[in-house]
Scaffold this motif. Structure first.
Motif, PDB file in Angstrom:
ATOM      1  N   MET A  30       0.530 -13.532  -0.509  1.00  0.00           N
ATOM      2  CA  MET A  30       1.251 -12.046  -0.926  1.00  0.00           C
ATOM      3  C   MET A  30       0.419 -11.361  -1.511  1.00  0.00           C
ATOM      4  N   ALA A  31      -0.566 -11.935  -2.469  1.00  0.00           N
ATOM      5  CA  ALA A  31      -1.657 -10.754  -3.343  1.00  0.00           C
ATOM      6  C   ALA A  31      -2.539 -10.160  -2.276  1.00  0.00           C
ATOM      7  N   LEU A  32      -3.053 -10.883  -1.149  1.00  0.00           N
ATOM      8  CA  LEU A  32      -3.927 -10.392  -0.124  1.00  0.00           C
ATOM      9  C   LEU A  32      -3.191  -9.306   0.638  1.00  0.00           C
ATOM     10  N   SER A  33      -1.986  -9.641   1.068  1.00  0.00           N
ATOM     11  CA  SER A  33      -1.361  -8.487   2.070  1.00  0.00           C
ATOM     12  C   SER A  33      -0.836  -7.421   1.163  1.00  0.00           C
ATOM     13  N   LEU A  34      -0.537  -7.718  -0.020  1.00  0.00           N
ATOM     14  CA  LEU A  34       0.163  -6.405  -0.901  1.00  0.00           C
ATOM     15  C   LEU A  34      -1.146  -5.547  -1.327  1.00  0.00           C
ATOM     16  N   GLY A  35      -2.149  -6.501  -1.826  1.00  0.00           N
ATOM     17  CA  GLY A  35      -3.494  -5.754  -2.165  1.00  0.00           C
ATOM     18  C   GLY A  35      -3.993  -4.899  -1.083  1.00  0.00           C
ATOM     19  N   LEU A  36      -3.991  -5.168   0.056  1.00  0.00           N
ATOM     20  CA  LEU A  36      -4.668  -4.445   1.286  1.00  0.00           C
ATOM     21  C   LEU A  36      -3.745  -3.215   1.562  1.00  0.00           C
ATOM     22  N   SER A  37      -2.714  -3.479   1.559  1.00  0.00           N
ATOM     23  CA  SER A  37      -1.682  -2.485   1.987  1.00  0.00           C
ATOM     24  C   SER A  37      -1.595  -1.329   1.107  1.00  0.00           C
ATOM     25  N   PHE A  38      -1.703  -1.568  -0.250  1.00  0.00           N
ATOM     26  CA  PHE A  38      -1.947  -0.590  -1.412  1.00  0.00           C
ATOM     27  C   PHE A  38      -3.079   0.318  -1.056  1.00  0.00           C
ATOM     28  N   VAL A  39      -4.233  -0.528  -0.898  1.00  0.00           N
ATOM     29  CA  VAL A  39      -5.350   0.111  -0.886  1.00  0.00           C
ATOM     30  C   VAL A  39      -5.613   0.910   0.353  1.00  0.00           C
ATOM     31  N   VAL A  40      -5.276   0.648   1.348  1.00  0.00           N
ATOM     32  CA  VAL A  40      -5.668   1.418   2.587  1.00  0.00           C
ATOM     33  C   VAL A  40      -4.540   2.372   2.493  1.00  0.00           C
ATOM     34  N   THR A  41      -3.298   2.469   2.005  1.00  0.00           N
ATOM     35  CA  THR A  41      -2.521   3.623   1.844  1.00  0.00           C
ATOM     36  C   THR A  41      -2.871   4.915   1.136  1.00  0.00           C
ATOM     37  N   ILE A  42      -3.776   4.564  -0.031  1.00  0.00           N
ATOM     38  CA  ILE A  42      -4.343   5.582  -0.781  1.00  0.00           C
ATOM     39  C   ILE A  42      -4.881   6.523   0.194  1.00  0.00           C
ATOM     40  N   PHE A  43      -5.705   6.192   0.856  1.00  0.00           N
ATOM     41  CA  PHE A  43      -6.821   7.183   1.613  1.00  0.00           C
ATOM     42  C   PHE A  43      -5.826   8.315   2.440  1.00  0.00           C
ATOM     43  N   PRO A  44      -5.001   8.045   3.203  1.00  0.00           N
ATOM     44  CA  PRO A  44      -4.204   8.930   4.009  1.00  0.00           C
ATOM     45  C   PRO A  44      -3.295   9.711   2.892  1.00  0.00           C
ATOM     46  N   ALA A  45      -2.780   9.060   1.895  1.00  0.00           N
ATOM     47  CA  ALA A  45      -1.917   9.782   0.875  1.00  0.00           C
ATOM     48  C   ALA A  45      -2.739  10.587   0.174  1.00  0.00           C
ATOM     49  N   ARG A  46      -4.021  10.515  -0.201  1.00  0.00           N
ATOM     50  CA  ARG A  46      -4.840  11.324  -0.867  1.00  0.00           C
ATOM     51  C   ARG A  46      -5.034  12.560   0.084  1.00  0.00           C
ATOM     52  N   ARG A  47      -5.204  12.634   1.488  1.00  0.00           N
ATOM     53  CA  ARG A  47      -5.545  13.557   2.136  1.00  0.00           C
ATOM     54  C   ARG A  47      -3.943  14.488   2.334  1.00  0.00           C
ATOM     55  N   ALA A  48      -2.963  13.853   2.316  1.00  0.00           N
ATOM     56  CA  ALA A  48      -1.763  14.641   2.299  1.00  0.00           C
ATOM     57  C   ALA A  48      -1.615  15.484   1.079  1.00  0.00           C
ATOM     58  N   ALA A  49      -2.132  14.707  -0.184  1.00  0.00           N
ATOM     59  CA  ALA A  49      -1.848  15.621  -1.613  1.00  0.00           C
ATOM     60  C   ALA A  49      -3.031  16.827  -1.714  1.00  0.00           C
ATOM     61  N   ARG A  50      -4.048  16.490  -1.268  1.00  0.00           N
ATOM     62  CA  ARG A  50      -4.977  17.558  -1.233  1.00  0.00           C
ATOM     63  C   ARG A  50      -4.802  18.632   0.021  1.00  0.00           C
ATOM     64  N   MET A  51      -3.878  18.652   0.752  1.00  0.00           N
ATOM     65  CA  MET A  51      -3.568  19.766   1.833  1.00  0.00           C
ATOM     66  C   MET A  51      -3.432  21.073   1.292  1.00  0.00           C
ATOM     67  N   ASN A  52      -4.114  22.133   1.580  1.00  0.00           N
ATOM     68  CA  ASN A  52      -3.859  23.449   1.016  1.00  0.00           C
ATOM     69  C   ASN A  52      -2.212  24.035   1.557  1.00  0.00           C
ATOM     70  N   PRO A  53      -1.471  24.255   0.777  1.00  0.00           N
ATOM     71  CA  PRO A  53      -0.288  25.000   1.265  1.00  0.00           C
ATOM     72  C   PRO A  53      -0.373  25.941   2.012  1.00  0.00           C
ATOM     73  N   VAL A  54      -1.339  26.897   1.789  1.00  0.00           N
ATOM     74  CA  VAL A  54      -1.357  28.379   2.471  1.00  0.00           C
ATOM     75  C   VAL A  54      -1.887  28.089   3.955  1.00  0.00           C
ATOM     76  N   GLU A  55      -2.995  26.839   4.081  1.00  0.00           N
ATOM     77  CA  GLU A  55      -3.270  26.796   5.390  1.00  0.00           C
ATOM     78  C   GLU A  55      -2.175  25.972   6.315  1.00  0.00           C
ATOM     79  N   ALA A  56      -1.381  25.107   5.442  1.00  0.00           N
ATOM     80  CA  ALA A  56      -0.383  24.615   6.248  1.00  0.00           C
ATOM     81  C   ALA A  56       0.788  25.119   6.667  1.00  0.00           C
ATOM     82  N   LEU A  57       0.930  26.467   6.006  1.00  0.00           N
ATOM     83  CA  LEU A  57       2.126  27.296   6.442  1.00  0.00           C
ATOM     84  C   LEU A  57       1.596  28.487   7.141  1.00  0.00           C
ATOM     85  N   ARG A  58       0.498  28.745   7.370  1.00  0.00           N
ATOM     86  CA  ARG A  58      -0.213  29.860   7.835  1.00  0.00           C
ATOM     87  C   ARG A  58       0.259  30.152   9.411  1.00  0.00           C
ATOM     88  N   TYR A  59       0.351  29.284  10.220  1.00  0.00           N
ATOM     89  CA  TYR A  59       1.038  29.495  11.552  1.00  0.00           C
ATOM     90  C   TYR A  59       2.475  29.037  11.707  1.00  0.00           C
TER      91      TYR A  59
END
Length: 429
Positions: free
Chosen positions: A399-428
């Motif tokens: 359980m610890a291995l699965s949850l730990g890996l799931s939480f760690v790998v989730t951080i990177f795409p979540a950070r990408r979403a958080a750092r998205m520029n709203p102006v660039e996202a709505l430009r088109y």
């Protein structure tokens, strides 16, 4: 001034749940979510099943060693026989030595033994056997040998015949009440040389120790009869010693050597099976690493699903940011999306893995039936069935291995979403 909402607020869970349930037409990735969920479930299931079988195999193997063999065997270094020039390793004062060893703290039983390798015969069937000469009272204290559930016959009649392993009985085609011939090449000495000794014995008990290599060759004979049959006049070949804590046998070796006296040698159960146990340790570590990589691969599916989700929800992210949602809130929304998949998959994998370990006997029986009875060869694996032992530590590790890996790998795409520029996202848009 309005209060800042706490992390993982209710609205963050609501947005994440909406994204997880979104259909593809709405910009969601429900198919990828299901693939990630199934992948995590199967990986955790495989990890728990592997750990349970590994623990069960080790426990069964060690239990058969300690339940049917001496925890430590006491030998004599030996002395040179002046008549033959050979080394005589018999113990003439075995009773006195047994009494001294029995007084050692931690020793539970000491039994003098006569051992010899001979041949057994019944009609046209022959089998090589290893005879153990032992007193009836000592034989009754060996748990894996004298067992009402696995044994066949009346052990109280041991003084009238012999006890043989189930493998020997199967090889010779005999059962309780039949007689077999025991043939030794070192028999009676005559003027024309040594003639083989042949004697018939009634089978009074058939045992199953749970180990193929034991049941296939071992035969127990009354101690006095074995002395006569193997020409061991008033001597014993070795002493079989059982202790309270077999795992702590190394700490008792010095005391046992002192009690045995000069010329005493010891052979512990670790010496006899240490190589196999070390091989099991190496195999355990390798299998754990392989299964951990499998869990990591399954967790990477969460990353691909989240990356697609972030790409599809770029417009939503821009709108949420312009409405005042912080980078941390966006990160937590997508972190919840990935971690929920990991948690649900882990829970399902743990459930299926535990059920597999609990019902392994009927499952293995079905597999064995489907394969025509060839799924498990006891002559190769040593034991008769596939064991599984579910341990809380193994389940927690998975359980610890699965949850730990799931939480760690989730951080990177979540950070990408958080750092998205709203102006660039709505430009088109």
């Amino acid at each position: 001034m309005a209060a800042t909402p706490p992390p993982f607020a209710r609205f963050e869970w609501m947005i994440a749940w909406r994204y997880l349930r979104a259909r593809r037409a709405e910009g969601g990735v429900s198919v990828m979510t299901w693939i990630s969920l199934i992948g995590i479930t199967l990986a955790v299931f495989a990890l728990i099943a592997t750990l349970a079988v590994r623990a069960g195999f080790r426990a069964e193997f060690v239990d058969t060693i300690l339940g049917a063999n001496a925890h430590v065997t006491v030998y004599s270094i030996g002395r040179v026989d002046e008549r033959t020039g050979r080394i005589d390793r018999s113990i003439p004062d075995y009773q006195a030595m047994a009494d001294r060893i029995r007084d050692v703290d931690g020793v539970t039983r000491v039994a003098p033994l006569i051992k010899g390798q001979v041949m057994a015969n019944r009609g046209t069937y022959n089998a090589g056997i290893e005879v153990y000469g032992i007193a009836a009272d000592d034989l009754k204290t060996i748990p894996r040998i004298v067992n009402a559930e696995t044994g066949l016959g009346d052990i109280s009649r041991f003084g009238e015949g012999i006890a043989i392993g189930s493998g020997v009985a199967r090889e010779l085609g005999v059962t309780v009440g039949d007689k077999i011939k025991v043939i030794s090449p070192n028999g009676v000495k005559t003027a024309f040389g040594t003639s083989p000794r042949v004697k018939a014995y009634e089978v009074v008990y058939v045992f199953s120790a749970g180990r193929y290599d034991i049941d296939r060759v071992r035969v127990y004979m009354p101690f006095v009869e074995a002395q006569q049959y193997f020409n061991r006049d008033d001597t014993a070949d070795e002493l079989e010693v059982m202790v309270k804590v077999p795992e702590a046998i190394d700490a008792l070796q010095l005391d046992l050597l002192r009690a045995g006296g000069n010329g005493t040698q010891l052979w512990t159960w670790r010496d006899a099976s240490g190589g196999f146990l070390r091989a099991l340790d190496i195999e355990d570590n390798v299998m754990f690493v392989i299964m951990a990589i499998l869990v990591l691969i399954a967790a990477m599916n969460i990353v691909s699903g989240l990356i697609m989700l972030v790409k599809n929800k770029g417009r939503d992210i821009g709108i949420l940011r312009t409405m005042g949602l912080t980078e941390g809130a966006v990160l937590r929304v997508f972190f919840i999306c990935g971690s929920l998949t990991g948690m649900v998959g882990t829970a399902a994998g743990v459930l299926f893995g535990c059920l597999f370990a609990y019902y392994i006997d009927p499952i293995f029986g079905l597999v064995n039936w489907m394969s025509g009875g060839q799924a498990w060869d006891a002559s190769i694996r040593g034991i008769y069935h596939l064991p599984a032992k579910l341990q809380a530590g193994d389940v927690a590790t998975a359980m610890a291995l699965s949850l730990g890996l799931s939480f760690v790998v989730t951080i990177f795409p979540a950070r990408r979403a958080a750092r998205m520029n709203p102006v660039e996202a709505l430009r088109y848009e």
